[in-house]
Design a protein around this motif. Structure first.
Motif, PDB file in Angstrom:
ATOM      1  N   SER A 203     -19.170 -24.427 -40.960  1.00  8.01           N
ATOM      2  CA  SER A 203     -20.078 -23.442 -40.402  1.00  8.01           C
ATOM      3  C   SER A 203     -21.122 -23.006 -41.428  1.00  8.01           C
ATOM      4  O   SER A 203     -20.792 -22.625 -42.549  1.00  8.01           O
ATOM      5  CB  SER A 203     -19.265 -22.232 -39.935  1.00  8.01           C
ATOM      6  OG  SER A 203     -20.083 -21.358 -39.202  1.00  8.01           O
ATOM      7  N   GLY A 204     -22.390 -23.114 -41.041  1.00  4.96           N
ATOM      8  CA  GLY A 204     -23.463 -22.640 -41.887  1.00  4.96           C
ATOM      9  C   GLY A 204     -23.949 -23.601 -42.942  1.00  4.96           C
ATOM     10  O   GLY A 204     -24.917 -23.286 -43.641  1.00  4.96           O
ATOM     11  N   ASP A 205     -23.328 -24.761 -43.085  1.00  4.23           N
ATOM     12  CA  ASP A 205     -23.765 -25.698 -44.126  1.00  4.23           C
ATOM     13  C   ASP A 205     -25.130 -26.287 -43.766  1.00  4.23           C
ATOM     14  O   ASP A 205     -25.354 -26.742 -42.647  1.00  4.23           O
ATOM     15  CB  ASP A 205     -22.736 -26.819 -44.296  1.00  4.23           C
ATOM     16  CG  ASP A 205     -23.023 -27.636 -45.552  1.00  4.23           C
ATOM     17  OD1 ASP A 205     -22.285 -27.458 -46.536  1.00  4.23           O
ATOM     18  OD2 ASP A 205     -23.994 -28.433 -45.553  1.00  4.23           O
ATOM     19  N   ALA A 206     -26.023 -26.313 -44.750  1.00  4.37           N
ATOM     20  CA  ALA A 206     -27.405 -26.746 -44.515  1.00  4.37           C
ATOM     21  C   ALA A 206     -27.510 -28.237 -44.229  1.00  4.37           C
ATOM     22  O   ALA A 206     -28.536 -28.701 -43.724  1.00  4.37           O
ATOM     23  CB  ALA A 206     -28.272 -26.398 -45.718  1.00  4.37           C
ATOM     24  N   PRO A 211     -27.555 -27.741 -36.679  1.00  4.41           N
ATOM     25  CA  PRO A 211     -26.954 -26.517 -37.198  1.00  4.41           C
ATOM     26  C   PRO A 211     -26.161 -25.728 -36.169  1.00  4.41           C
ATOM     27  O   PRO A 211     -25.206 -25.084 -36.499  1.00  4.41           O
ATOM     28  CB  PRO A 211     -28.150 -25.700 -37.679  1.00  4.41           C
ATOM     29  CG  PRO A 211     -29.188 -26.728 -37.992  1.00  4.41           C
ATOM     30  CD  PRO A 211     -28.981 -27.816 -36.991  1.00  4.41           C
ATOM     31  N   ARG A 212     -26.570 -25.758 -34.930  1.00  2.00           N
ATOM     32  CA  ARG A 212     -25.865 -24.968 -33.932  1.00  2.00           C
ATOM     33  C   ARG A 212     -25.957 -25.657 -32.588  1.00  2.00           C
ATOM     34  O   ARG A 212     -26.793 -26.514 -32.378  1.00  2.00           O
ATOM     35  CB  ARG A 212     -26.459 -23.566 -33.841  1.00  2.00           C
ATOM     36  CG  ARG A 212     -27.885 -23.584 -33.308  1.00  2.00           C
ATOM     37  CD  ARG A 212     -28.499 -22.212 -33.387  1.00  2.00           C
ATOM     38  NE  ARG A 212     -28.649 -21.799 -34.773  1.00  2.00           N
ATOM     39  CZ  ARG A 212     -28.982 -20.565 -35.137  1.00  2.00           C
ATOM     40  NH1 ARG A 212     -29.131 -19.642 -34.225  1.00  2.00           N
ATOM     41  NH2 ARG A 212     -29.143 -20.259 -36.394  1.00  2.00           N
ATOM     42  N   GLY A 223     -24.657 -18.034 -32.429  1.00  2.35           N
ATOM     43  CA  GLY A 223     -24.462 -18.797 -33.653  1.00  2.35           C
ATOM     44  C   GLY A 223     -23.625 -20.032 -33.387  1.00  2.35           C
ATOM     45  O   GLY A 223     -23.644 -20.576 -32.290  1.00  2.35           O
ATOM     46  N   ASP A 224     -22.903 -20.511 -34.383  1.00  2.00           N
ATOM     47  CA  ASP A 224     -22.065 -21.688 -34.226  1.00  2.00           C
ATOM     48  C   ASP A 224     -21.097 -21.463 -33.076  1.00  2.00           C
ATOM     49  O   ASP A 224     -20.492 -20.410 -32.956  1.00  2.00           O
ATOM     50  CB  ASP A 224     -21.285 -21.964 -35.515  1.00  2.00           C
ATOM     51  CG  ASP A 224     -22.217 -22.409 -36.641  1.00  2.00           C
ATOM     52  OD1 ASP A 224     -23.324 -22.875 -36.354  1.00  2.00           O
ATOM     53  OD2 ASP A 224     -21.827 -22.264 -37.805  1.00  2.00           O
ATOM     54  N   GLN A 227     -17.413 -20.520 -33.909  1.00  2.00           N
ATOM     55  CA  GLN A 227     -17.155 -19.697 -35.090  1.00  2.00           C
ATOM     56  C   GLN A 227     -16.401 -18.427 -34.722  1.00  2.00           C
ATOM     57  O   GLN A 227     -16.693 -17.778 -33.722  1.00  2.00           O
ATOM     58  CB  GLN A 227     -18.472 -19.317 -35.753  1.00  2.00           C
ATOM     59  CG  GLN A 227     -18.292 -18.638 -37.096  1.00  2.00           C
ATOM     60  CD  GLN A 227     -19.622 -18.432 -37.775  1.00  2.00           C
ATOM     61  OE1 GLN A 227     -20.662 -18.611 -37.165  1.00  2.00           O
ATOM     62  NE2 GLN A 227     -19.579 -18.063 -39.034  1.00  2.00           N
TER      63      GLN A 227
END
Length: 230
Positions: A203-206, A211-212, A223-224, A227
């Motif tokens: 989650s959140g890794d560039a 991304p989502r 968001g994800d 998550q």
DNA sequence: ATGACGATTTACT
DNA sequence: GTAAATCGTCATA
């Protein structure tokens, strides 16, 4: 810095694809070139392909051809396929001998050989898109960056000296709460199997390829997709 | 032998 | 957002 500790236990690869898809997050994919150069990245995105019953799998219905043969090999085997006339993608075979389950490696966070990855991805072209987060943020991108192609399909990742998996030196792996999941990418043809949450990412890794999950219009951005609330 | 398609990426409107 | 790139693979004949 010495090389990160290699995964030599075949049991790590054996069994359920969704389990291995989660377990591979935070592990390191290592590619040793003939020059001795080492290219490596931390796996941050995977997809599980469950095999004979999974309509999205190349081995759906136990379809066994020259291409898919490595999926039926022992766990820890690489399955690399060529697609769209120009791209390669890499899987880690799991299940058990004769049972064609596999995990697609979809994205890495580059940690070694980054300059060489830039060359492999962009060759002589200008480095416009050559920022680190664009080197391995997709299944075909990472194969290009690490120079992985069909030659590696069928290679045993437990013993190969050109391609293998490792732990991070500090033993880090994502906590379960830091792993998001959602539908797999590019498998709309697979009917009800397309919707199953068999894609996993940190989650959140560039470096994650998408991304989502697509945000439903007019809805709150959650968001994800999987998550956990903080 | 032939035709349709793809577990993608990139560039462009 | 859409479309092009580009060819191995597979099913059909």
């Amino acid at each position: 810095m010495s090389d990160p500790p290699r995964i030599t236990d075949r049991d790590f690869f054996t069994g359920d694809a969704a389990r291995l898809a989660r377990g591979l997050l935070g592990r390191v994919l290592v590619r040793r070139l003939e020059t001795g150069e080492t290219l490596a990245g931390v796996i941050v995105e995977t997809e599980a392909y469950l095999g004979a019953r999974d309509a999205a799998s190349h081995a759906f219905g136990n379809r066994r051809t020259a291409r898919t043969e490595p999926m039926f090999a022992q766990p820890g085997t690489a399955y690399v396929y060529f697609t769209y006339g120009m791209h390669h993608c890499m899987n880690v075979v799991c299940g058990q001998l004769g049972v064609p389950a596999a995990v697609l490696i979809r994205a890495l966070r580059p940690i070694a050989g980054i300059e060489r990855m830039r060359c492999n991805r962009f060759h002589d072209r200008g480095g416009a898109g050559a920022r680190d987060a664009n080197l391995c943020s997709g299944p075909a991108k990472l194969c290009a960056a690490l120079n992985i192609d069909k030659r590696f399909s069928g290679v045993d990742l437990v013993v190969s000296d050109e391609l293998w998996l490792a732990e991070l030196a500090d033993g880090w792996s994502p906590k379960p709460a830091a792993i998001a999941s959602g539908p797999r990418i590019g498998v709309e043809y697979a009917g009800e199997w397309a919707a199953k949450p068999l894609r996993f990412w940190v989650s959140g890794d560039a470096n994650v390829s998408r991304p989502r999950a697509p945000r439903p219009r007019g809805k709150v951005d959650a968001g994800d997709s999987d998550q956990k609330p903080v």
